[in-house]
Design an enzyme around this catalytic site. Sequence first.
Site, mmCIF file in Angstrom:
data_model
loop_
_atom_site.group_PDB
_atom_site.id
_atom_site.type_symbol
_atom_site.label_atom_id
_atom_site.label_comp_id
_atom_site.label_asym_id
_atom_site.label_seq_id
_atom_site.Cartn_x
_atom_site.Cartn_y
_atom_site.Cartn_z
ATOM 1 N N HIS A 71 42.379 31.215 33.468
ATOM 2 C CA HIS A 71 41.226 30.348 33.682
ATOM 3 C C HIS A 71 41.294 29.622 35.025
ATOM 4 C CE1 HIS A 71 37.619 28.284 32.623
ATOM 5 N NE2 HIS A 71 38.182 27.101 32.809
ATOM 6 N N SER A 115 33.505 27.201 34.734
ATOM 7 C CA SER A 115 33.881 26.562 33.475
ATOM 8 C C SER A 115 32.735 25.656 32.985
ATOM 9 C CB SER A 115 35.189 25.795 33.694
ATOM 10 O OG SER A 115 35.860 25.593 32.485
ATOM 11 N N ASP A 158 41.618 35.273 31.339
ATOM 12 C CA ASP A 158 41.227 33.931 30.911
ATOM 13 C C ASP A 158 41.364 33.786 29.395
ATOM 14 O OD1 ASP A 158 39.860 31.511 30.411
ATOM 15 O OD2 ASP A 158 38.479 31.856 32.073
#
Lengths: 349, 349
Positions: B323, B140, B294
């Site tokens: 995610h 991320s 995601d």
Amino acid sequence: MIHNQHYDEGVQGETKKFNLGDFPLQQGATLRGAWVSYRTHGTLNAAKDNAILFPHMYSGSHKDMEFYLQSGWACDPENYFIILPGQFGNGVSSSPSNTLPPYNMGAFPNVQIEDDVIAQHRLVTEEFGITELQLVTGWSMGAQQTYEWAIRFPDMVKRAAPIAGTARCTPHDQIFIEAHMEQIKSAPNFNNGFYTEPHSCHVGLRRHAQVWGVMGCCTEFYKTEAWRQYGFSSTNDFVQGYYANWFLPMDPNNLLTMAWKWQHGDSSRNTNGDLAAALGRIKAKTFVIPFEQDMFFPLGDTEHEQQMIANSELRVIPSLWGHFTMLSMDQTDHKKIDDALKELLAIDV
Amino acid sequence: MIHNQHYDEGVQGETKKFNLGDFPLQQGATLRGAWVSYRTHGTLNAAKDNAILFPHMYSGSHKDMEFYLQSGWACDPENYFIILPGQFGNGVSSSPSNTLPPYNMGAFPNVQIEDDVIAQHRLVTEEFGITELQLVTGWSMGAQQTYEWAIRFPDMVKRAAPIAGTARCTPHDQIFIEAHMEQIKSAPNFNNGFYTEPHSCHVGLRRHAQVWGVMGCCTEFYKTEAWRQYGFSSTNDFVQGYYANWFLPMDPNNLLTMAWKWQHGDSSRNTNGDLAAALGRIKAKTFVIPFEQDMFFPLGDTEHEQQMIANSELRVIPSLWGHFTMLSMDQTDHKKIDDALKELLAIDV
């Protein structure tokens, strides 16, 4: 009551009322002097067998689906008598904003999709004497109502086209709706729904619009800056000019009433929670019409339900507009959806 | 400064500081007496060529990626010297919550990914004398830092594995982040970031968590009630027990600093906005590792960037956790991700 000119005829156009009298709701309250709003196009024939019912979506009213009714298109007023019925909470039917105490504003009772459909059924049968509908179709919450119609009154609905919606609200949609209700209520002046100025809760409506912006169109829409061709100057200009602009004129309690209804939509209540049994009751020839990039109602969720409907087909509409494909900002979307409706109406049932 | 025990060693474990002195930020401000936090595992060998850098994600700290460092796994402390560096705003590196006036709390300056990577580069080179990294990987915002490392210091990074993140923040992520920042700021006590009690803005953090719940896991996760196997009793219990529980202990300004940084992440600033040129600078053998479901970083967005990296492969990890696959609530996710890292580390470069 709180006057908001967004719900006046100046904005909504001519609005007819079908009086329901004292109307008992599924959740227990009775709405006294209740009514459902509507508008019609075309002429009901003598046999009363040329009617189409086209309920509307969250935050909308009868006026918003009117552009689907055009000469030469599927819902052609020259051939069909088309009823655009309202739903409770839309601001022109009985709603928090127009109801007298004790059920005014923040005290308006919770309403279910069943209440809308029961009210619409009374309109269709009592006002017009109609016993069969050639088509029931609607988008989003309009699809929820379409499902409820086809399941509750299977012998009345000849064809059904639920567009970008589900018969039973998915858990993911439930938390999405919970979040967007929380946005509305986050306005500092919300005061449990008893605000004193019609637009004093705009901060909440702005946050609500922002969350819709995140989920409303697909990521590709933003990546390709598709908003440019509609006259917007930046991503944020689009979120403001499209989503905020849409929601800001509205009444927060009205939106919350519709949101709760959407969130609790579940046509399997007709069959004690058995969704397959509920969808199995449908006799209508059904086109389930999802939008390919819809983040509210992903393909898998709509296909899952379609597979439980006997006489049904899945018609996927591709568009970068995601859930908002229905509003046909891209003119080709309008035609794609209309073609599916046209094909459905042409099928002998 | 506002003391929040979430950032104490009692919660974070041992935290080392690398002092940066007066540190000029990309946006113009200078953080005086700045530092970047870190922790290391394993032993740096004499040649100083066994180092891995594993930066962390939004809302996290060095402790959160530690479970990826295990004997027998890809990042094995018996073979590698693994640095878990912090980022500005994480509450243990220089952050709104721990910085003295004039840049305290709501006045903390905006920080970019470049600032983090420049600080980390000083840590790696000045503190440890390391000139090459066998692997830079992160999830991320950690992926954003991984990209920035590989683009800014192409000769230093032998292998790169950006996991569920992008080199340039997409427009859709920008509006998603804008919405989630707005949630944090919606807390009635927020007071432009100058709240007086560390947890007085919990209402904003709760709303923020709710929006994360909508986007964090995939719709199938909710439909199949996958949360049941992790001990949650309902959808909402999962949103509260997983997301709210995660965010509630944190400092709102710290989160906002990281969020703004994420939102403005753009490694193409290295090449005057030319993303292909930026990604073309990467010399590292690169595995781009997206998570199949995601919603923050859809497959298309990560694949789009992967195709611009010369020596790269796409390794898609399937999981209902969307995610959040990285946190490996499902143990098989951990192994799938680790297998990809292991394979990458085994490649001669």
